[in-house]
Design a protein around this motif. Structure first.
Motif, PDB file in Angstrom:
ATOM      1  N   TRP A  15       1.059  -1.272  -0.064  1.00 45.79           N
ATOM      2  CA  TRP A  15      -0.405  -0.055  -0.183  1.00 45.79           C
ATOM      3  C   TRP A  15       1.242   1.081   0.248  1.00 45.79           C
ATOM      4  O   TRP A  15       1.796   1.415   0.746  1.00 45.79           O
ATOM      5  CB  TRP A  15      -0.623   0.175   1.157  1.00 45.79           C
ATOM      6  N   SER A  16       0.273   2.283  -0.789  1.00 47.32           N
ATOM      7  CA  SER A  16       1.298   3.381  -0.655  1.00 47.32           C
ATOM      8  C   SER A  16      -0.245   4.508  -0.464  1.00 47.32           C
ATOM      9  O   SER A  16      -1.234   4.471  -0.749  1.00 47.32           O
ATOM     10  CB  SER A  16       1.641   3.711  -1.913  1.00 47.32           C
ATOM     11  N   ILE A  17       0.612   6.298  -0.262  1.00 48.01           N
ATOM     12  CA  ILE A  17      -0.528   7.721  -0.790  1.00 48.01           C
ATOM     13  C   ILE A  17      -0.158   8.392  -1.346  1.00 48.01           C
ATOM     14  O   ILE A  17       1.523   7.924  -1.178  1.00 48.01           O
ATOM     15  CB  ILE A  17      -1.201   7.739   0.956  1.00 48.01           C
ATOM     16  N   ALA A  18      -0.601   9.207  -1.654  1.00 50.42           N
ATOM     17  CA  ALA A  18       0.304  10.326  -2.523  1.00 50.42           C
ATOM     18  C   ALA A  18      -0.035  11.439  -1.639  1.00 50.42           C
ATOM     19  O   ALA A  18      -1.236  11.380  -0.921  1.00 50.42           O
ATOM     20  CB  ALA A  18      -0.543  10.351  -3.479  1.00 50.42           C
ATOM     21  N   THR A  19       0.968  11.833  -1.084  1.00 52.96           N
ATOM     22  CA  THR A  19       1.051  13.017  -0.651  1.00 52.96           C
ATOM     23  C   THR A  19       0.236  14.074  -1.393  1.00 52.96           C
ATOM     24  O   THR A  19      -0.588  15.132  -0.154  1.00 52.96           O
ATOM     25  CB  THR A  19       2.012  14.036  -0.534  1.00 52.96           C
ATOM     26  N   LEU A  22       2.659   1.572 -12.202  1.00 51.56           N
ATOM     27  CA  LEU A  22       1.181   2.124 -11.208  1.00 51.56           C
ATOM     28  C   LEU A  22       0.301   1.646 -10.943  1.00 51.56           C
ATOM     29  O   LEU A  22      -0.028   2.141 -12.426  1.00 51.56           O
ATOM     30  CB  LEU A  22       2.668   3.346 -10.298  1.00 51.56           C
ATOM     31  N   VAL A  23      -0.859   1.704  -9.947  1.00 52.02           N
ATOM     32  CA  VAL A  23      -1.848   0.663  -9.747  1.00 52.02           C
ATOM     33  C   VAL A  23      -2.117   1.864  -9.114  1.00 52.02           C
ATOM     34  O   VAL A  23      -1.468   1.831  -7.102  1.00 52.02           O
ATOM     35  CB  VAL A  23      -2.320  -0.198  -9.347  1.00 52.02           C
ATOM     36  N   GLN A  24      -2.396   2.825  -9.117  1.00 51.36           N
ATOM     37  CA  GLN A  24      -4.028   4.006  -8.122  1.00 51.36           C
ATOM     38  C   GLN A  24      -4.620   3.422  -8.123  1.00 51.36           C
ATOM     39  O   GLN A  24      -5.738   3.101  -8.984  1.00 51.36           O
ATOM     40  CB  GLN A  24      -3.319   5.153  -9.188  1.00 51.36           C
ATOM     41  N   LEU A  25      -5.489   4.290  -6.784  1.00 49.81           N
ATOM     42  CA  LEU A  25      -6.679   3.810  -6.458  1.00 49.81           C
ATOM     43  C   LEU A  25      -7.426   4.929  -5.987  1.00 49.81           C
ATOM     44  O   LEU A  25      -7.072   5.550  -5.326  1.00 49.81           O
ATOM     45  CB  LEU A  25      -6.413   2.765  -5.027  1.00 49.81           C
ATOM     46  N   ALA A  26      -8.728   5.061  -6.572  1.00 54.06           N
ATOM     47  CA  ALA A  26      -9.570   6.415  -6.394  1.00 54.06           C
ATOM     48  C   ALA A  26     -11.019   5.730  -5.917  1.00 54.06           C
ATOM     49  O   ALA A  26     -11.005   5.301  -7.527  1.00 54.06           O
ATOM     50  CB  ALA A  26      -9.332   7.231  -6.503  1.00 54.06           C
ATOM     51  N   ASP A  27     -11.728   5.654  -5.658  1.00 55.65           N
ATOM     52  CA  ASP A  27     -13.366   5.252  -5.882  1.00 55.65           C
ATOM     53  C   ASP A  27     -13.875   7.380  -5.594  1.00 55.65           C
ATOM     54  O   ASP A  27     -13.456   8.057  -5.931  1.00 55.65           O
ATOM     55  CB  ASP A  27     -13.997   4.756  -4.460  1.00 55.65           C
ATOM     56  N   ALA A  28     -14.876   6.834  -6.081  1.00 51.74           N
ATOM     57  CA  ALA A  28     -16.239   8.465  -6.116  1.00 51.74           C
ATOM     58  C   ALA A  28     -17.027   7.878  -6.072  1.00 51.74           C
ATOM     59  O   ALA A  28     -18.381   6.502  -6.072  1.00 51.74           O
ATOM     60  CB  ALA A  28     -16.160   8.985  -7.427  1.00 51.74           C
ATOM     61  N   PRO A  29     -18.401   8.914  -5.919  1.00 48.46           N
ATOM     62  CA  PRO A  29     -19.634   8.458  -5.317  1.00 48.46           C
ATOM     63  C   PRO A  29     -20.456   8.376  -6.914  1.00 48.46           C
ATOM     64  O   PRO A  29     -19.641   8.554  -8.037  1.00 48.46           O
ATOM     65  CB  PRO A  29     -20.649  10.099  -5.123  1.00 48.46           C
ATOM     66  N   ALA A  30     -21.493   7.586  -6.985  1.00 50.92           N
ATOM     67  CA  ALA A  30     -21.952   7.554  -8.368  1.00 50.92           C
ATOM     68  C   ALA A  30     -22.647   8.339  -8.785  1.00 50.92           C
ATOM     69  O   ALA A  30     -24.514   8.642  -8.378  1.00 50.92           O
ATOM     70  CB  ALA A  30     -23.161   6.325  -8.386  1.00 50.92           C
ATOM     71  N   THR A  69       2.537  -6.435  -9.633  1.00 51.51           N
ATOM     72  CA  THR A  69       3.169  -6.842  -8.155  1.00 51.51           C
ATOM     73  C   THR A  69       4.093  -5.339  -7.377  1.00 51.51           C
ATOM     74  O   THR A  69       4.254  -5.694  -6.421  1.00 51.51           O
ATOM     75  CB  THR A  69       4.651  -8.218  -7.787  1.00 51.51           C
ATOM     76  N   GLY A  70       3.545  -4.125  -7.588  1.00 53.78           N
ATOM     77  CA  GLY A  70       4.439  -3.859  -6.967  1.00 53.78           C
ATOM     78  C   GLY A  70       3.063  -2.676  -6.103  1.00 53.78           C
ATOM     79  O   GLY A  70       2.136  -3.337  -5.974  1.00 53.78           O
ATOM     80  N   PRO A  71       3.397  -1.162  -6.053  1.00 55.11           N
ATOM     81  CA  PRO A  71       2.725  -1.073  -5.130  1.00 55.11           C
ATOM     82  C   PRO A  71       1.352  -0.071  -5.589  1.00 55.11           C
ATOM     83  O   PRO A  71       1.151   0.102  -6.462  1.00 55.11           O
ATOM     84  CB  PRO A  71       3.348   0.518  -4.716  1.00 55.11           C
ATOM     85  N   VAL A  72      -0.048   0.113  -4.803  1.00 53.45           N
ATOM     86  CA  VAL A  72      -0.873   0.398  -4.867  1.00 53.45           C
ATOM     87  C   VAL A  72      -1.215   1.494  -4.215  1.00 53.45           C
ATOM     88  O   VAL A  72      -1.224   1.088  -2.921  1.00 53.45           O
ATOM     89  CB  VAL A  72      -2.357  -0.726  -4.273  1.00 53.45           C
ATOM     90  N   SER A  73      -1.436   2.316  -4.837  1.00 54.12           N
ATOM     91  CA  SER A  73      -1.402   3.112  -3.954  1.00 54.12           C
ATOM     92  C   SER A  73      -2.675   4.011  -4.257  1.00 54.12           C
ATOM     93  O   SER A  73      -3.658   4.863  -5.402  1.00 54.12           O
ATOM     94  CB  SER A  73      -0.199   5.200  -4.979  1.00 54.12           C
ATOM     95  N   LEU A  74      -2.916   5.041  -3.039  1.00 52.68           N
ATOM     96  CA  LEU A  74      -4.450   5.770  -3.281  1.00 52.68           C
ATOM     97  C   LEU A  74      -3.879   7.290  -3.774  1.00 52.68           C
ATOM     98  O   LEU A  74      -2.980   8.040  -2.986  1.00 52.68           O
ATOM     99  CB  LEU A  74      -4.421   6.035  -2.000  1.00 52.68           C
ATOM    100  N   GLU A  75      -4.976   7.804  -4.462  1.00 57.90           N
ATOM    101  CA  GLU A  75      -4.577   9.124  -5.587  1.00 57.90           C
ATOM    102  C   GLU A  75      -5.633   9.323  -5.249  1.00 57.90           C
ATOM    103  O   GLU A  75      -6.468   9.219  -5.938  1.00 57.90           O
ATOM    104  CB  GLU A  75      -3.900   8.526  -6.265  1.00 57.90           C
ATOM    105  N   ILE A  76      -6.502  10.660  -4.274  1.00 57.56           N
ATOM    106  CA  ILE A  76      -7.696  11.146  -3.722  1.00 57.56           C
ATOM    107  C   ILE A  76      -6.823  13.027  -4.274  1.00 57.56           C
ATOM    108  O   ILE A  76      -6.712  13.202  -3.081  1.00 57.56           O
ATOM    109  CB  ILE A  76      -8.261  10.893  -2.508  1.00 57.56           C
ATOM    110  N   PHE A  77      -7.724  13.439  -5.324  1.00 56.73           N
ATOM    111  CA  PHE A  77      -7.721  14.512  -5.275  1.00 56.73           C
ATOM    112  C   PHE A  77      -9.275  15.198  -4.067  1.00 56.73           C
ATOM    113  O   PHE A  77      -9.998  15.256  -4.905  1.00 56.73           O
ATOM    114  CB  PHE A  77      -7.775  15.620  -6.668  1.00 56.73           C
ATOM    115  N   ASN A  78      -8.742  15.585  -3.076  1.00 56.03           N
ATOM    116  CA  ASN A  78     -10.521  16.074  -3.004  1.00 56.03           C
ATOM    117  C   ASN A  78     -10.540  17.449  -1.841  1.00 56.03           C
ATOM    118  O   ASN A  78      -9.809  17.423  -0.730  1.00 56.03           O
ATOM    119  CB  ASN A  78     -11.367  14.904  -1.519  1.00 56.03           C
TER     120      ASN A  78
END
Ligand code: MG
Length: 637
Positions: free
Chosen positions: A4-8, A190-198, A234-243
């Protein structure tokens, strides 16, 4: 290894604060957003040293923009720009530069040319031992779908050039997820992860204001991650949330919520793999399984000796009776069938501190679990530490964790045989059981600050093991009202979590009066609402006044017996109908503008009467307005 990773960019504050918050939440990898470096008052190598001290690997510098397919002289300038980024990366000690698809008006959509630019950039990066990750922005001028980005990467054909996959852009564009599994894993940079409302909105606005952590939105995060894993990534999965809401919150809270949401993602991934007989991913320490939530054991009110008589009168008016007093504390237990209400008038300790801030209010909620110890261990594993209160000799220690506005959530044993933990602490009167018309707690409504809404949804879902339903939006006479119901998997406990837009909405007024978020509504179920209301009115309970027009509208909308409508009008009862089920309910007047009771009768109806929420909000607003007017008149006198 997948990690797991997180973007600043997810967090607010200085870069130092962000790095410390990420490390404290358990992250070992971060992406550094270039603006954070620009705003940082020091050399990039100092950032590297700080990250090293905190045990954080800087997995990428992000982002480089508007590169591929540019005409000269912009093209040559871009390569110079890239060299500056490489210098930064050298100092930062990171190997990957992420590059977003071009949005510039003068960029070319020529695939060969863009692929050639990417190849040339990769060659330059290779001389310095760096890699380039290319990402399709949902609003890219020519490249906006991951398949197009992959086509450029494939054509460029450089071992140090890969694709950056970002669930936000992919889901916003409704790109297919399954074919991601066909990309060779070593070509995913890189795999980045961000969810959003429908919600329907242009992708850029959605990205800037509504990205959220996995599980806080409605998008298929697990399907996406499974496709990336199936590709062999197999690398990091990074949260990237602009909010903007996230950046306004303390970095420590956001980093903690991010880790909580990833832990739940990891748990769900492992579970799905186990079901399919696949090997585990070993994504961190496994969480203890969620315990089964059996129901609400008690609701605890805090008050003072001065205000207690009014609260007790309200409870007795609703049919509760004092059945026990605490052995060592100024605490009474009121009961009616399975509903237990504790009234705490202690002059010190947690409850009193809560009273000083919030006044007479609900300070704690006790939930029953089949295995409270395991439930607590799970909460602890999700960064919710155990709170232990003061106990007298021989009394039971009920563990708790902090909930909304530092109220407590107690973990109690679900025991069909009786209330053993209670008997130890309370001296019961001759008749500890008290029958009456109110049978059980139906639901409790939580009001929270808008900026904390997603955080509390994550708390309930991860720490306590609840589930959530899609968000609904309703009209408040002074703005808008949003509600998302979270509930125990089998529905034993249900908590609508409410927020509002607008300074004078009911929710905003509650937050102002209460000094933060809290329990605003306690809904109790009866089998015969009409008789209950007649008796409660006779005992002096004041219910919310409902305008006569409501009943005119009701008789126009539904085929209800005129006599029934008249009785509802006389008593102030509201009505809703759904899929053949009927719902009758009523609200008490607000207690000190802080909370109220809803008494309801369900006849094959499983919703919350949201159709009547605007009426309730309007009636409460008019009640408060007249209270304010009366006060103003008194001031004039
Ligand atoms: Mg991205």
């Amino acid at each position: 290894m997948l990690r797991w990773s997180i973007a600043t960019v997810c967090m607010g504050g200085t870069l130092e604060t962000k790095l410390a918050a990420a490390a404290r939440a358990g992250f070992r990898a971060i992406e550094v957003f270039e603006n954070d470096l620009t705003f940082f008052n020091g050399r990039p190598r100092e950032v590297r040293a700080m990250a090293d001290d905190l045990g954080l690997e800087i997995i990428a510098l992000q982002p480089m923009r508007d590169f591929e397919g540019m005409p000269e002289p912009a093209r040559s300038k871009n390569f110079d720009r890239a060299e500056r980024k490489f210098d930064l990366m050298e100092e930062l000690g990171t190997k990957l530069l992420s590059l977003c698809s071009n949005v510039a008006e003068d960029s070319s959509g020529d695939v060969e040319r863009s692929a050639a630019d990417l190849a040339a950039l990769a060659d330059r990066a290779a001389t310095r031992g760096f890699r380039i990750g290319y990402e399709a922005l949902a609003w890219g001028r020519h490249v906006h779908d991951w398949m197009q980005a992959w086509e450029l990467v494939r054509r460029a054909d450089k071992p140090n050039l890969g694709i950056v996959l970002d669930s936000f852009h992919i889901c916003a564009r409704k790109n297919p997820l399954a074919p991601i599994a066909q990309i060779p894993g070593d070509r995913i940079a890189l795999v980045q992860l961000a969810d959003a409302p429908a919600i329907v909105m242009d992708p850029m606005s959605l990205s800037r204001h509504h990205r959220c952590f996995p599980g806080q939105g409605d998008w298929p995060m697990l399907d996406y991650l499974e496709a990336c894993i199936a590709a062999g990534y197999t690398g990091p999965v990074s949260l990237e949330i602009f909010n903007d809401q996230f950046r306004g919150a303390p970095a420590a809270v956001i980093a903690r919520d991010g880790m909580r949401s990833l832990q739940i993602c990891g748990e769900q991934l492992e579970k799905a793999r186990k079901t399919r007989g696949e090997t585990p991913l070993y994504l961190g320490r496994a969480l203890p399984e969620p315990a089964k939530i059996g129901g609400v054991e008690f609701i605890e009110f805090v008050t003072s000796s001065a205000h207690s008589p009014r609260l007790v009168a309200e409870l007795e008016g609703l049919g509760f009776r004092r059945v026990a007093g605490h052995r060592s504390k100024d605490v009474d237990l009121f009961r009616q069938n399975d509903v237990n209400i504790v009234v705490n008038r202690e002059q010190e300790g947690f409850a009193h501190s809560f009273y000083l801030v919030h006044g007479t209010s609900v300070c704690a909620l006790a939930l029953r679990f089949d295995d409270p110890q395991r439930a607590l261990e799970r909460a602890n594993s999700l960064a919710a530490p155990t709170y232990f209160g003061r106990v007298g000799p021989g009394e039971a220690q009920i563990p708790a964790v902090a909930g909304v506005e530092n109220s407590l959530v107690y973990f109690m044993k679900d025991s069909p045989q009786g209330r053993t933990t209670w008997d130890q602490d309370f001296n019961f009167t001759d008749s500890p059981e008290h029958p009456g018309p109110l049978k059980r707690v139906d639901h409790l409504s939580n009001v929270v600050r808008r900026s904390e809404f997603l955080s509390w949804i994550t708390f309930y879902k991860s720490v306590l093991g609840f589930r959530d339903e899609p968000q609904v939006e309703l009209a408040d006479p002074y703005g808008a009202f949003f509600s998302r119901v979270i509930s125990a998997p089998d529905g034993a406990v249900r908590i609508p979590v409410n927020i509002a837009e607008g300074g004078s909405t009911g929710v905003s007024r509650f937050i102002e009066n209460f000094g933060g978020g809290g329990v605003q509504q306690i809904a109790l179920a009866t089998d015969d609402l009409f008789t209950f209301v007649e008796q409660a009115r006779a005992r002096g309970v004041a219910f919310l006044d409902i305008p006569g027009n409501y009943y005119e509208d009701l008789s126009a909308r539904y085929d209800i017996d005129a006599g029934v409508i008249e009785r509802m009008r006389a008593l102030g009862i509201l009505y809703d109908r759904h899929k053949g089920g009927e719902f009758f309910h009523i609200y008490t007047k607000m207690f000190d503008q802080r909370f109220f009771f809803e008494i309801l009768e369900r006849r094959g109806y499983d919703l919350f009467g949201a159709a009547n929420t605007p009426i309730r909000l309007a009636a409460q607003a008019s009640e408060q307005d007249s209270a304010l007017q009366q006060r103003a008149m008194l001031d004039l006198d």
